[in-house]
Design a protein around this motif. Structure first.
Motif, short mmCIF file in Angstrom:
data_model
loop_
_atom_site.label_atom_id
_atom_site.label_comp_id
_atom_site.label_asym_id
_atom_site.label_seq_id
_atom_site.Cartn_x
_atom_site.Cartn_y
_atom_site.Cartn_z
N TYR A 74 18.97 -11.38 47.60
CA TYR A 74 18.86 -10.06 46.97
C TYR A 74 18.09 -10.15 45.66
N PRO A 76 15.52 -8.58 44.38
CA PRO A 76 15.27 -7.36 43.62
C PRO A 76 16.51 -6.86 42.85
N LYS A 107 7.10 -5.37 44.24
CA LYS A 107 7.32 -4.53 45.42
C LYS A 107 8.47 -3.57 45.15
N TRP A 109 11.72 -1.37 46.37
CA TRP A 109 12.83 -1.50 47.30
C TRP A 109 13.81 -0.35 47.11
N MET A 130 19.32 -3.74 51.74
CA MET A 130 18.01 -3.69 51.11
C MET A 130 16.96 -3.18 52.10
N GLN A 132 12.81 -2.38 52.20
CA GLN A 132 11.54 -2.43 51.49
C GLN A 132 10.81 -1.12 51.72
N GLN A 133 10.27 -0.57 50.66
CA GLN A 133 9.56 0.69 50.75
C GLN A 133 8.19 0.50 51.36
#
Length: 139
Positions: A74, A76, A107, A109, A130, A132-133
């Protein structure tokens, strides 16, 4: 008239500070998430672990195992660039809170935190998903 306004202000202050008027679950969840992220940023494993639910502590029975899992899986959350709270949802005794995070790699998230109400009346983090965008269109 000034006495009446002062009296009303005093009563309102008492009402807002009384134990019967606890913080809303979403406000509480956001506070807990923010405190845990701050603990990660300060490498404070003890504080970060204190926000984990008994179910999570069952999976990671020591703060060191928990902290290593967060570092590895994790990133981010462990080292966010920036983060902001998004949408939230209350489902019975569970609060789901969206957290928009800019990861250490730049990035974006979305972290979906799930917090559950404990028998002692506190909320604990019971999981984080999580996502990811996707990149938006070029501008």
């Amino acid at each position: 008239m000034a006495r009446v306004l002062l009296g009303v202000g005093f009563v309102m202050a008492l009402m807002l500070s009384s134990p019967g008027h606890a913080a809303e679950p979403v406000d509480t969840a956001r506070s807990i998430i923010g405190q845990q992220i701050e603990a990660f940023l300060n490498d404070d494993a003890t504080a970060a672990y204190s926000f984990a639910s008994p179910q999570i502590k069952g999976l990671f029975p020591s703060q060191d195992l928990f902290f290593e899992m967060v570092k590895r899986g994790y990133g981010p959350v462990y080292r966010p660039g920036n983060f902001a709270f998004g949408r939230s949802k209350i489902d019975g005794s569970t609060v789901v809170q969206e957290v928009l995070i800019s990861g250490p790699d730049g990035k974006d998230w979305t972290a979906l935190y799930s917090l559950t109400l404990q028998p002692d009346g506190t909320y604990k983090i019971n999981g984080v998903q999580m996502l990811q965008q996707a990149l938006g269109p070029e501008i």
